[in-house]
Scaffold this active site. Structure first.
Site, mmCIF file in Angstrom:
data_model
loop_
_atom_site.group_PDB
_atom_site.id
_atom_site.type_symbol
_atom_site.label_atom_id
_atom_site.label_comp_id
_atom_site.label_asym_id
_atom_site.label_seq_id
_atom_site.Cartn_x
_atom_site.Cartn_y
_atom_site.Cartn_z
ATOM 1 N N ARG A 18 0.814 -1.202 0.000
ATOM 2 C CA ARG A 18 0.000 0.000 0.000
ATOM 3 C C ARG A 18 0.872 1.288 0.000
ATOM 4 O O ARG A 18 1.807 1.390 -0.766
ATOM 5 C CB ARG A 18 -0.983 -0.060 1.194
ATOM 6 C CG ARG A 18 -2.006 -1.197 1.024
ATOM 7 C CD ARG A 18 -2.838 -1.478 2.280
ATOM 8 N NE ARG A 18 -3.500 -0.301 2.806
ATOM 9 C CZ ARG A 18 -4.677 0.169 2.379
ATOM 10 N NH1 ARG A 18 -5.338 -0.473 1.452
ATOM 11 N NH2 ARG A 18 -5.213 1.243 2.910
ATOM 12 N N ASP A 144 -2.592 12.542 8.814
ATOM 13 C CA ASP A 144 -3.938 12.350 8.259
ATOM 14 C C ASP A 144 -4.596 13.725 8.285
ATOM 15 O O ASP A 144 -4.343 14.498 9.222
ATOM 16 C CB ASP A 144 -4.725 11.365 9.156
ATOM 17 C CG ASP A 144 -6.011 10.869 8.511
ATOM 18 O OD1 ASP A 144 -6.829 11.717 8.077
ATOM 19 O OD2 ASP A 144 -6.209 9.651 8.444
ATOM 20 N N TYR A 157 -7.847 7.347 17.216
ATOM 21 C CA TYR A 157 -7.057 7.525 15.978
ATOM 22 C C TYR A 157 -6.857 9.012 15.705
ATOM 23 O O TYR A 157 -5.733 9.453 15.409
ATOM 24 C CB TYR A 157 -7.764 6.831 14.808
ATOM 25 C CG TYR A 157 -7.087 7.086 13.471
ATOM 26 C CD1 TYR A 157 -5.952 6.366 13.090
ATOM 27 C CD2 TYR A 157 -7.575 8.055 12.592
ATOM 28 C CE1 TYR A 157 -5.313 6.623 11.867
ATOM 29 C CE2 TYR A 157 -6.951 8.311 11.382
ATOM 30 C CZ TYR A 157 -5.816 7.591 11.019
ATOM 31 O OH TYR A 157 -5.201 7.849 9.818
#
Ligand SMILES: NC(=O)c1ccc[n+]([C@@H]2O[C@H](COP(=O)([O-])OP(=O)(O)OC[C@H]3O[C@@H](n4cnc5c(N)ncnc54)[C@H](OP(=O)(O)O)[C@@H]3O)[C@@H](O)[C@H]2O)c1
Length: 249
Positions: A18, A144, A157
């Site tokens: 990935r 992120d 998270y």
């Protein structure tokens, strides 16, 4: 990189497949030797090592470690140094990703999500810092876009990635002027292999992305390559690679 220069070395965590594998392949194309860290994906890691060594002999090797075992991180860095002689780049890419509400959060989620997304990058940075100091190297943390604007029901998270963003800022200050520290913040780049995001949810997410599509792993690899190879006056910054998601209403 020309042949008479010593081969520079990048350690990429979670690099068997990935996004991590794309980063490994991209930096390898720039002439780096690649230390491919993996936890469970031994077959993928071995295949990637083989394909990179077929392009340039002795330019890749795999290193296994569970990054939750903080006491093993120094040994991981020593193994990479023993194999390649130096470390120029650390890419903190490995991540455990799953959701949970405040009501369901428990010590296991805290341990796994904070451990892989924040604690391991901190202690790997610590272990690599003398090597990066010696080589004038850099760190790239893969965060992120939800480090800034949290995703519903992914409490721990979100917190872990927000911490990693903060770590990027703190280390950029503390490790300057020798070591640059930056981050790449992906939006919807490559859906998880498991089914935690269903088709309806994928459509809903892409509705809020101005470019209306998944980015693909190579987009993250290009941003990492820029920060490592080209951005010599950039530290403490984050590049959002998200199809515009972070600026859309
Ligand atoms: N994919 C996206 O669209 C997206 C979106 C936003 C942010 N990101 C961020 O981009 C990075 C790469 O994304 P991805 O989707 O490629 O990641 P991923 O597939 O979910 O995870 C990458 C690797 O992390 C390793 N890993 C997880 N927990 C570990 C642990 N405790 N110890 C050691 N290794 C561990 C796994 O290695 P093994 O397989 O070897 O066990 C896994 O293959 C991550 O930091 C992710 O948070 C991705």
């Amino acid at each position: 990189m020309t042949n008479h220069q010593p081969q520079k070395v990048a350690l990429v965590t979670g690099a068997a497949k990935r996004v991590g594998a794309a980063i490994a392949r991209r930096l390898h194309r720039e002439g780096f030797a690649i230390a491919i860290h993996y936890r469970a994906s031994k077959t993928d890691a071995s295949a990637l090592v083989e394909s990179l060594n077929a392009i340039r002999a002795q330019s890749a090797a795999a290193f296994q470690a569970d990054l939750l075992k903080t006491e093993m991180l120094g040994a991981l860095v020593e193994s990479v140094t023993a194999r390649f002689g130096r470390i120029d780049v650390l890419v903190n890419n490995a991540s455990t990703f799953y959701g949970g509400t405040l009501a369901s959060v428990d010590e296991t989620a805290w341990h796994e999500l904070i451990g892989s997304n924040l604690k391991a990058p901190l202690f790997l940075s610590k272990a690599c810092a003398p090597r990066l100091q010696a080589s004038g190297g850099c760190i790239v943390n893969i965060t992120d876009i939800h480090a800034e604007r949290p995703m519903s029901n992914y409490v721990v998270y979100n917190v872990a990635k927000a911490g990693l963003r903060g770590l990027t800022h703190a280390l950029a200050c503390d490790l300057a002027p020798t070591i640059r520290v930056n981050a790449v913040a992906p939006g919807p780049i490559h859906w998880p292999d498991d089914d935690q995001i269903d088709a309806t949810e994928k459509s809903r997410i892409l509705e809020h992305v101005p470019l209306k599509r998944e980015g693909g792993v190579d987009q993250i690899a290009e941003a990492v390559k820029y920060l490592v190879c080209d951005a010599t006056y950039v530290t403490g910054q984050t590049i959002n690679v998200d199809g515009g998601r972070s600026v859309a209403i």
